[in-house]
Design a protein around this motif. Structure first.
Motif, PDB file in Angstrom:
ATOM      1  N   ARG A  51       0.835  -1.199   0.000  1.00 18.59           N
ATOM      2  CA  ARG A  51       0.000   0.000   0.000  1.00 18.59           C
ATOM      3  C   ARG A  51       0.874   1.256   0.000  1.00 18.59           C
ATOM      4  NH1 ARG A  51      -2.906  -1.156   4.659  1.00 18.59           N
ATOM      5  NH2 ARG A  51      -4.364  -2.447   3.491  1.00 18.59           N
ATOM      6  N   LYS A  52       1.932   1.212   0.807  1.00 20.75           N
ATOM      7  CA  LYS A  52       2.845   2.344   0.905  1.00 20.75           C
ATOM      8  C   LYS A  52       3.491   2.635  -0.447  1.00 20.75           C
ATOM      9  CE  LYS A  52       5.852   3.585   4.715  1.00 20.75           C
ATOM     10  NZ  LYS A  52       6.772   3.041   5.709  1.00 20.75           N
ATOM     11  N   ARG A  53       3.935   1.554  -1.081  1.00 23.40           N
ATOM     12  CA  ARG A  53       4.587   1.720  -2.384  1.00 23.40           C
ATOM     13  C   ARG A  53       3.590   2.247  -3.424  1.00 23.40           C
ATOM     14  NH1 ARG A  53       7.976  -2.855  -5.865  1.00 23.40           N
ATOM     15  NH2 ARG A  53       8.344  -1.474  -7.648  1.00 23.40           N
ATOM     16  N   GLU A 150       6.022 -11.448  -2.924  1.00 21.77           N
ATOM     17  CA  GLU A 150       7.181 -11.231  -3.786  1.00 21.77           C
ATOM     18  C   GLU A 150       6.714 -10.948  -5.226  1.00 21.77           C
ATOM     19  OE1 GLU A 150      10.165 -10.886  -2.979  1.00 21.77           O
ATOM     20  OE2 GLU A 150      11.182 -11.002  -4.927  1.00 21.77           O
ATOM     21  N   ALA A 151       5.757 -11.755  -5.688  1.00 21.33           N
ATOM     22  CA  ALA A 151       5.248 -11.599  -7.057  1.00 21.33           C
ATOM     23  C   ALA A 151       4.662 -10.200  -7.266  1.00 21.33           C
ATOM     24  CB  ALA A 151       4.189 -12.658  -7.341  1.00 21.33           C
ATOM     25  N   MET A 152       3.958  -9.704  -6.258  1.00 20.96           N
ATOM     26  CA  MET A 152       3.327  -8.389  -6.424  1.00 20.96           C
ATOM     27  C   MET A 152       4.376  -7.286  -6.527  1.00 20.96           C
ATOM     28  SD  MET A 152      -0.021  -8.708  -4.061  1.00 20.96           S
ATOM     29  CE  MET A 152      -1.237  -9.974  -4.429  1.00 20.96           C
ATOM     30  N   HIS A 153       5.433  -7.403  -5.746  1.00 17.73           N
ATOM     31  CA  HIS A 153       6.490  -6.400  -5.873  1.00 17.73           C
ATOM     32  C   HIS A 153       7.161  -6.476  -7.252  1.00 17.73           C
ATOM     33  CE1 HIS A 153       6.736  -3.982  -2.286  1.00 17.73           C
ATOM     34  NE2 HIS A 153       6.586  -5.042  -1.516  1.00 17.73           N
ATOM     35  N   ARG A 154       7.371  -7.699  -7.754  1.00 15.34           N
ATOM     36  CA  ARG A 154       7.961  -7.823  -9.095  1.00 15.34           C
ATOM     37  C   ARG A 154       7.014  -7.226 -10.141  1.00 15.34           C
ATOM     38  NH1 ARG A 154      11.165  -8.908  -6.086  1.00 15.34           N
ATOM     39  NH2 ARG A 154      11.303  -6.659  -6.408  1.00 15.34           N
TER      40      ARG A 154
END
Ligand SMILES: [Zn+2]
Ligand SMILES: [Zn+2]
Length: 336
Positions: A51-53, A150-154
Protein backbone atom coordinates in the motif's frame (compact mmCIF):
# COMPACT_ATOMS: atom_id res chain seq x y z
CA UNK A 1 -44.96 -5.86 -39.41
CA UNK A 2 -46.14 -4.03 -36.34
CA UNK A 3 -45.90 -7.13 -34.24
CA UNK A 4 -42.37 -7.75 -35.43
CA UNK A 5 -41.54 -4.25 -34.36
CA UNK A 6 -42.91 -4.80 -30.89
CA UNK A 7 -41.18 -8.09 -30.39
CA UNK A 8 -37.91 -6.67 -31.63
CA UNK A 9 -38.36 -3.84 -29.13
CA UNK A 10 -38.93 -6.40 -26.43
CA UNK A 11 -35.84 -8.21 -27.59
CA UNK A 12 -33.83 -5.01 -27.46
CA UNK A 13 -35.02 -4.31 -23.95
CA UNK A 14 -34.03 -7.83 -22.97
CA UNK A 15 -30.62 -7.32 -24.57
CA UNK A 16 -30.22 -4.04 -22.79
CA UNK A 17 -31.15 -5.67 -19.51
CA UNK A 18 -28.68 -8.49 -20.14
CA UNK A 19 -25.99 -6.01 -20.99
CA UNK A 20 -26.70 -4.16 -17.76
CA UNK A 21 -26.47 -7.25 -15.61
CA UNK A 22 -23.47 -8.54 -17.51
CA UNK A 23 -21.64 -5.25 -17.19
CA UNK A 24 -21.84 -5.22 -13.42
CA UNK A 25 -23.29 -8.47 -12.14
CA UNK A 26 -21.98 -9.28 -8.70
CA UNK A 27 -18.55 -7.76 -9.04
CA UNK A 28 -16.95 -7.05 -5.67
CA UNK A 29 -16.68 -3.49 -4.45
CA UNK A 30 -13.21 -2.18 -3.76
CA UNK A 31 -12.16 -1.84 -0.15
CA UNK A 32 -9.52 0.73 -1.08
CA UNK A 33 -7.70 1.81 -4.26
CA UNK A 34 -4.45 -0.06 -3.56
CA UNK A 35 -4.65 -3.58 -2.16
CA UNK A 36 -7.88 -5.56 -2.38
CA UNK A 37 -6.78 -8.88 -0.98
CA UNK A 38 -10.16 -10.59 -0.90
CA UNK A 39 -8.48 -14.03 -0.93
CA UNK A 40 -6.39 -13.19 2.13
CA UNK A 41 -3.08 -14.15 0.56
CA UNK A 42 -1.07 -11.48 2.36
CA UNK A 43 -0.31 -10.62 5.95
CA UNK A 44 -1.32 -7.21 7.23
CA UNK A 45 2.29 -5.99 7.19
CA UNK A 46 2.73 -7.16 3.59
CA UNK A 47 -0.43 -5.31 2.61
CA UNK A 48 0.85 -2.21 4.34
CA UNK A 49 4.18 -2.38 2.54
CA UNK A 50 2.50 -2.72 -0.86
CA UNK A 51 0.00 0.00 0.00
CA UNK A 52 2.84 2.34 0.90
CA UNK A 53 4.59 1.72 -2.38
CA UNK A 54 1.37 2.10 -4.39
CA UNK A 55 0.48 5.29 -2.57
CA UNK A 56 3.81 6.88 -3.38
CA UNK A 57 3.62 5.77 -7.03
CA UNK A 58 0.23 7.41 -7.19
CA UNK A 59 1.19 10.63 -5.46
CA UNK A 60 4.47 11.04 -7.33
CA UNK A 61 3.29 10.25 -10.84
CA UNK A 62 -0.46 10.02 -10.70
CA UNK A 63 -0.30 6.37 -11.72
CA UNK A 64 -3.07 4.23 -10.27
CA UNK A 65 -2.22 0.57 -9.81
CA UNK A 66 -4.49 -1.77 -7.91
CA UNK A 67 -3.78 -5.31 -6.71
CA UNK A 68 -6.72 -7.69 -6.43
CA UNK A 69 -6.92 -11.27 -5.20
CA UNK A 70 -10.00 -13.48 -5.08
CA UNK A 71 -10.44 -17.18 -4.34
CA UNK A 72 -12.86 -17.39 -7.27
CA UNK A 73 -14.40 -15.12 -9.81
CA UNK A 74 -17.72 -13.73 -8.60
CA UNK A 75 -20.61 -16.17 -9.07
CA UNK A 76 -22.10 -14.54 -12.17
CA UNK A 77 -18.71 -14.80 -13.86
CA UNK A 78 -17.77 -18.42 -13.14
CA UNK A 79 -18.31 -19.50 -16.74
CA UNK A 80 -16.54 -16.56 -18.26
CA UNK A 81 -12.89 -15.93 -18.96
CA UNK A 82 -10.54 -14.14 -16.61
CA UNK A 83 -9.93 -11.66 -19.45
CA UNK A 84 -13.54 -10.53 -19.63
CA UNK A 85 -13.84 -10.60 -15.84
CA UNK A 86 -10.75 -8.43 -15.36
CA UNK A 87 -11.93 -5.91 -17.95
CA UNK A 88 -15.35 -5.67 -16.30
CA UNK A 89 -13.84 -5.24 -12.84
CA UNK A 90 -11.36 -2.64 -14.07
CA UNK A 91 -14.09 -0.60 -15.74
CA UNK A 92 -16.58 -0.96 -12.92
CA UNK A 93 -14.03 0.37 -10.45
CA UNK A 94 -12.72 2.95 -12.90
CA UNK A 95 -9.03 2.27 -12.32
CA UNK A 96 -6.67 5.00 -13.50
CA UNK A 97 -6.92 8.62 -14.43
CA UNK A 98 -10.07 9.30 -16.44
CA UNK A 99 -8.36 11.42 -19.10
CA UNK A 100 -5.14 9.46 -19.45
CA UNK A 101 -6.57 5.96 -18.91
CA UNK A 102 -3.19 4.80 -17.67
CA UNK A 103 -4.38 2.63 -14.77
CA UNK A 104 -3.16 -0.93 -14.22
CA UNK A 105 -4.73 -3.85 -12.35
CA UNK A 106 -3.18 -7.13 -11.28
CA UNK A 107 -5.87 -9.72 -10.60
CA UNK A 108 -5.18 -13.17 -9.11
CA UNK A 109 -7.88 -15.85 -9.04
CA UNK A 110 -6.44 -18.46 -6.68
CA UNK A 111 -8.73 -21.46 -7.27
CA UNK A 112 -8.49 -21.15 -11.05
CA UNK A 113 -4.70 -20.73 -10.86
CA UNK A 114 -5.00 -17.75 -13.19
CA UNK A 115 -3.83 -14.17 -13.10
CA UNK A 116 -4.42 -11.18 -15.28
CA UNK A 117 -2.57 -7.93 -15.86
CA UNK A 118 -5.21 -5.51 -17.11
CA UNK A 119 -4.00 -2.31 -18.76
CA UNK A 120 -5.87 0.96 -19.20
CA UNK A 121 -6.83 2.03 -22.73
CA UNK A 122 -3.85 4.32 -23.02
CA UNK A 123 -1.25 1.63 -23.40
CA UNK A 124 -2.39 0.16 -26.70
CA UNK A 125 -1.95 -3.41 -27.80
CA UNK A 126 1.75 -3.11 -28.49
CA UNK A 127 2.39 -3.37 -24.74
CA UNK A 128 0.64 -6.70 -24.32
CA UNK A 129 3.84 -8.50 -25.36
CA UNK A 130 5.85 -6.78 -22.62
CA UNK A 131 3.27 -7.62 -20.02
CA UNK A 132 3.08 -11.23 -21.21
CA UNK A 133 6.81 -11.46 -20.73
CA UNK A 134 6.59 -10.03 -17.23
CA UNK A 135 3.80 -12.47 -16.45
CA UNK A 136 5.45 -15.59 -17.84
CA UNK A 137 8.99 -15.00 -16.69
CA UNK A 138 8.66 -13.17 -13.41
CA UNK A 139 5.21 -13.69 -11.99
CA UNK A 140 3.98 -17.18 -12.90
CA UNK A 141 7.03 -18.93 -11.32
CA UNK A 142 6.35 -17.06 -8.08
CA UNK A 143 2.60 -17.73 -8.25
CA UNK A 144 3.39 -21.41 -8.63
CA UNK A 145 5.38 -21.21 -5.37
CA UNK A 146 2.58 -19.19 -3.79
CA UNK A 147 4.98 -16.33 -3.19
CA UNK A 148 2.24 -13.79 -3.65
CA UNK A 149 3.91 -10.90 -1.89
CA UNK A 150 7.18 -11.23 -3.79
CA UNK A 151 5.25 -11.60 -7.06
CA UNK A 152 3.33 -8.39 -6.42
CA UNK A 153 6.49 -6.40 -5.87
CA UNK A 154 7.96 -7.82 -9.10
CA UNK A 155 4.74 -6.88 -10.87
CA UNK A 156 5.05 -3.31 -9.57
CA UNK A 157 8.65 -3.16 -10.82
CA UNK A 158 7.38 -4.08 -14.28
CA UNK A 159 4.47 -1.64 -14.17
CA UNK A 160 6.68 1.23 -13.09
CA UNK A 161 9.02 0.49 -15.94
CA UNK A 162 6.14 0.35 -18.43
CA UNK A 163 4.81 3.66 -17.17
CA UNK A 164 8.22 5.32 -17.22
CA UNK A 165 8.87 4.45 -20.85
CA UNK A 166 5.64 3.30 -22.45
CA UNK A 167 7.15 3.49 -25.91
CA UNK A 168 10.12 1.25 -25.29
CA UNK A 169 9.95 -2.48 -24.63
CA UNK A 170 11.26 -3.75 -21.29
CA UNK A 171 14.97 -4.46 -21.52
CA UNK A 172 15.77 -8.01 -22.52
CA UNK A 173 17.78 -9.81 -19.89
CA UNK A 174 20.62 -12.00 -21.00
CA UNK A 175 19.95 -14.97 -18.73
CA UNK A 176 18.26 -17.19 -21.30
CA UNK A 177 18.78 -16.66 -24.99
CA UNK A 178 16.54 -13.64 -25.51
CA UNK A 179 16.36 -14.04 -29.27
CA UNK A 180 15.14 -17.63 -29.15
CA UNK A 181 12.84 -16.70 -26.37
CA UNK A 182 11.42 -13.81 -28.34
CA UNK A 183 10.89 -16.03 -31.34
CA UNK A 184 8.84 -18.40 -29.25
CA UNK A 185 6.73 -15.68 -27.80
CA UNK A 186 3.21 -15.18 -29.04
CA UNK A 187 3.52 -11.45 -28.54
CA UNK A 188 6.62 -11.19 -30.72
CA UNK A 189 4.71 -9.50 -33.49
CA UNK A 190 3.27 -6.96 -31.08
CA UNK A 191 6.71 -6.29 -29.65
CA UNK A 192 8.15 -5.71 -33.09
CA UNK A 193 5.29 -3.32 -33.79
CA UNK A 194 6.09 -1.41 -30.60
CA UNK A 195 9.78 -1.17 -31.45
CA UNK A 196 8.84 0.03 -34.93
CA UNK A 197 6.73 2.77 -33.43
CA UNK A 198 9.62 3.91 -31.22
CA UNK A 199 11.93 3.90 -34.22
CA UNK A 200 9.40 5.89 -36.25
CA UNK A 201 9.03 8.57 -33.52
CA UNK A 202 12.75 8.90 -33.10
CA UNK A 203 13.16 9.02 -36.84
CA UNK A 204 10.55 11.78 -37.18
CA UNK A 205 12.20 13.79 -34.47
CA UNK A 206 15.72 13.43 -35.87
CA UNK A 207 14.72 13.90 -39.48
CA UNK A 208 16.64 16.74 -41.18
CA UNK A 209 14.68 19.99 -41.17
CA UNK A 210 14.58 22.71 -43.73
CA UNK A 211 14.57 26.36 -42.71
CA UNK A 212 11.10 27.89 -43.13
CA UNK A 213 12.66 31.20 -44.08
CA UNK A 214 15.51 30.43 -46.52
CA UNK A 215 15.02 26.67 -47.16
CA UNK A 216 18.58 26.11 -45.87
CA UNK A 217 19.55 23.06 -43.85
CA UNK A 218 19.03 23.22 -40.10
CA UNK A 219 20.93 21.55 -37.27
CA UNK A 220 19.50 20.50 -33.95
CA UNK A 221 21.25 22.12 -31.02
CA UNK A 222 22.36 19.98 -28.12
CA UNK A 223 20.41 20.17 -24.85
CA UNK A 224 22.86 22.45 -23.03
CA UNK A 225 23.08 24.96 -25.86
CA UNK A 226 19.36 24.92 -26.59
CA UNK A 227 18.50 26.24 -23.11
CA UNK A 228 19.75 29.66 -24.20
CA UNK A 229 16.98 29.81 -26.77
CA UNK A 230 14.23 28.85 -24.34
CA UNK A 231 12.44 31.32 -22.11
CA UNK A 232 12.27 30.83 -18.33
CA UNK A 233 8.91 29.08 -18.53
CA UNK A 234 10.07 26.67 -21.20
CA UNK A 235 13.18 25.88 -19.15
CA UNK A 236 10.94 25.19 -16.15
CA UNK A 237 8.82 22.85 -18.26
CA UNK A 238 11.92 20.98 -19.32
CA UNK A 239 13.19 20.69 -15.76
CA UNK A 240 9.79 19.38 -14.62
CA UNK A 241 9.79 16.97 -17.53
CA UNK A 242 6.39 18.10 -18.80
CA UNK A 243 7.61 19.36 -22.18
CA UNK A 244 10.81 18.61 -24.03
CA UNK A 245 11.96 21.22 -26.53
CA UNK A 246 14.07 20.63 -29.57
CA UNK A 247 15.83 23.73 -30.88
CA UNK A 248 16.84 23.79 -34.56
CA UNK A 249 19.06 26.46 -36.03
CA UNK A 250 19.47 27.33 -39.70
CA UNK A 251 23.08 27.02 -40.84
CA UNK A 252 22.60 29.89 -43.34
CA UNK A 253 20.36 32.58 -41.90
CA UNK A 254 20.49 31.76 -38.15
CA UNK A 255 16.72 31.37 -38.03
CA UNK A 256 15.76 29.35 -34.91
CA UNK A 257 12.79 27.00 -34.67
CA UNK A 258 11.61 25.59 -31.35
CA UNK A 259 9.58 22.40 -31.42
CA UNK A 260 7.80 21.25 -28.26
CA UNK A 261 7.25 17.58 -27.40
CA UNK A 262 4.78 17.18 -24.62
CA UNK A 263 5.49 14.28 -22.26
CA UNK A 264 3.11 11.35 -22.38
CA UNK A 265 3.05 11.11 -18.66
CA UNK A 266 3.24 14.16 -16.56
CA UNK A 267 1.55 15.23 -13.40
CA UNK A 268 2.19 18.87 -14.33
CA UNK A 269 -0.97 20.92 -14.86
CA UNK A 270 -1.37 23.66 -17.43
CA UNK A 271 -1.28 27.05 -15.71
CA UNK A 272 -4.35 29.16 -16.61
CA UNK A 273 -2.31 32.34 -16.20
CA UNK A 274 0.97 31.75 -18.05
CA UNK A 275 -0.19 28.73 -20.13
CA UNK A 276 2.94 26.79 -19.26
CA UNK A 277 2.78 23.14 -18.18
CA UNK A 278 4.31 23.94 -14.84
CA UNK A 279 1.51 23.50 -12.29
CA UNK A 280 2.48 21.27 -9.40
CA UNK A 281 -0.47 19.80 -7.54
CA UNK A 282 -1.15 18.56 -4.06
CA UNK A 283 -4.31 16.71 -3.31
CA UNK A 284 -6.42 17.00 -0.21
CA UNK A 285 -7.64 13.75 1.38
CA UNK A 286 -10.46 12.00 -0.42
CA UNK A 287 -13.80 13.09 0.94
CA UNK A 288 -16.43 10.34 0.65
CA UNK A 289 -19.19 12.86 1.36
CA UNK A 290 -18.16 15.13 -1.51
CA UNK A 291 -17.25 12.13 -3.69
CA UNK A 292 -13.82 13.43 -4.56
CA UNK A 293 -10.94 15.60 -3.47
CA UNK A 294 -9.37 18.97 -4.19
CA UNK A 295 -6.16 19.53 -6.05
CA UNK A 296 -4.29 22.60 -4.85
CA UNK A 297 -2.04 23.68 -7.65
CA UNK A 298 0.87 26.11 -7.73
CA UNK A 299 2.53 27.19 -10.94
CA UNK A 300 6.28 26.70 -10.61
CA UNK A 301 6.82 29.39 -13.22
CA UNK A 302 4.56 32.35 -12.40
CA UNK A 303 3.56 31.23 -8.86
CA UNK A 304 -0.14 31.45 -9.71
CA UNK A 305 -2.35 29.40 -7.33
CA UNK A 306 -5.56 27.66 -8.15
CA UNK A 307 -7.51 24.64 -7.09
CA UNK A 308 -9.82 22.22 -8.70
CA UNK A 309 -12.29 19.65 -7.47
CA UNK A 310 -11.80 16.15 -8.83
CA UNK A 311 -14.85 13.93 -8.78
CA UNK A 312 -13.80 10.39 -8.26
CA UNK A 313 -16.44 7.87 -8.79
CA UNK A 314 -18.61 6.90 -11.71
CA UNK A 315 -21.27 5.40 -9.49
CA UNK A 316 -22.00 7.57 -6.50
CA UNK A 317 -18.91 7.13 -4.43
CA UNK A 318 -18.78 3.35 -4.73
CA UNK A 319 -15.63 3.14 -6.78
CA UNK A 320 -13.46 3.53 -3.71
CA UNK A 321 -11.13 6.32 -4.71
CA UNK A 322 -10.25 5.48 -8.29
CA UNK A 323 -9.92 8.07 -11.02
CA UNK A 324 -12.56 6.76 -13.43
CA UNK A 325 -10.25 5.24 -16.05
CA UNK A 326 -11.17 2.41 -18.37
CA UNK A 327 -9.63 -0.54 -20.11
CA UNK A 328 -10.16 -1.80 -23.63
CA UNK A 329 -9.11 -5.32 -22.63
CA UNK A 330 -5.36 -5.09 -23.17
CA UNK A 331 -2.88 -6.90 -20.95
CA UNK A 332 -1.66 -10.42 -20.31
CA UNK A 333 -2.90 -13.61 -18.72
CA UNK A 334 -0.87 -16.18 -16.80
CA UNK A 335 -1.76 -19.73 -15.71
CA UNK A 336 0.13 -22.11 -13.45
ZN1 LIG B 1 17.44 29.93 -42.93
ZN1 LIG C 1 1.92 30.05 -14.46
Amino acid sequence: MKRLCCSSNGFLILLWFCALTASAGDLPRPIEPYVNDFANLLSESERESLRKRLRSIRSERGLEITLVTQQQKSADWQQRSIESYATALFNEWGVGNRERNDGIMLLIIVADREARIELGKFYGREHDGNMQRLMDRKLVPLFREQQWYEAMHRALDGFEQLHRSPESPLPVESDSGPVLWLLGLGGAAALTGGAGLVWFRRHQRNKPRQCQRCLGAMVRLSEDIDDRHLDKGQQKEESLGSVDYDVWKCTYCDNVEIIPYKAWFTSAETCPQCRKHTGKSERTPYSPAAGGYYLNITCQHCQHHWSRFVRHSQSGGSSGGFGGGSSGGGGATGRW
